[in-house]
Design an enzyme around this catalytic site. Structure first.
Site, PDB file in Angstrom:
ATOM      1  CB  CYS A  10      -0.976  -0.026   1.174  1.00  0.00           C
ATOM      2  SG  CYS A  10      -0.201  -0.035   2.806  1.00  0.00           S
ATOM      3  NE  ARG A  16      -4.504   1.585   1.774  1.00  0.00           N
ATOM      4  CZ  ARG A  16      -4.269   2.307   0.694  1.00  0.00           C
ATOM      5  NH1 ARG A  16      -5.102   2.218  -0.334  1.00  0.00           N
ATOM      6  NH2 ARG A  16      -3.220   3.097   0.614  1.00  0.00           N
ATOM      7  CG  ASP A 125      -5.297   5.551   2.667  1.00  0.00           C
ATOM      8  OD1 ASP A 125      -5.362   5.042   3.797  1.00  0.00           O
ATOM      9  OD2 ASP A 125      -4.349   6.262   2.284  1.00  0.00           O
TER      10      ASP A 125
END
Ligand code: 4NP
Length: 154
Positions: A10, A16, A125
């Site tokens: 990420c 994440r 996100d």
């Protein structure tokens, strides 16, 4: 020899991708699959840091401890060290394509391409949002982890 080597990428490697790493560790253990699993960020903002407290709490609610993970930045060598590299969103995918060596054998794709009906989509996100967003992230990375385990078991 492990059954595969999987890297999740990420932006910051504190929300994440560490959640994806934790989810796949849990699913692979349940399935008896021997995988090398790691995560990284395209950015270097959070190198050496533990995952975001909201990510740690969310994983813990689902029985997975990701508190010991530490941020690192993705690098060209990852394309030789891993068989599968999954970007959490399109910007991360572009960042990976920029650093990829000219020749490599790794599969590179979007994480949600693994999930039927979610192909081409990004894992949003959750960093700027509420903790509920981290639950959404957990559901998405778990769906992808289960699909990947099934794929690698075949
Ligand atoms: P991640 O979330 O890419 O899922 O780890 C973020 C973490 C930190 C920042 C952005 C996204 N940041 O700008 O510091």
């Amino acid at each position: 020899m492990p059954d595969g080597a999987v890297l999740f990428v990420c932006l910051g490697n504190i929300c994440r991708s560490p959640m994806a790493e934790g989810a796949l560790r849990a699913e692979a253990a349940r399935a008896g699959l021997d995988l090398r699993i790691d995560s990284a960020g395209t950015a270097d903002y959070h190198v050496g840091e533990a995952p975001d407290a909201r990510a740690v709490r969310t994983a813990r609610r689902h029985g997975v401890d990701i508190s010991g993970l530490r941020g690192r930045q993705a690098r060209a060598q990852d394309f030789h060290d891993f068989t599968h590299i999954f970007a959490l969103d399109h910007s991360n995918l572009k960042g990976l394509q920029r650093i990829a060596p000219a020749a490599h054998g790794a599969h590179l794709g979007l994480l949600l391409d693994l999930v039927p009906g979610r192909e081409g989509q990004a894992v949003a996100d959750p960093w700027y949002g509420e903790e509920a967003g981290f639950e959404q992230t957990w559901a998405e990375v778990t769906a992808a982890a289960r699909a990947l385990v099934h794929q690698l078991q075949r």
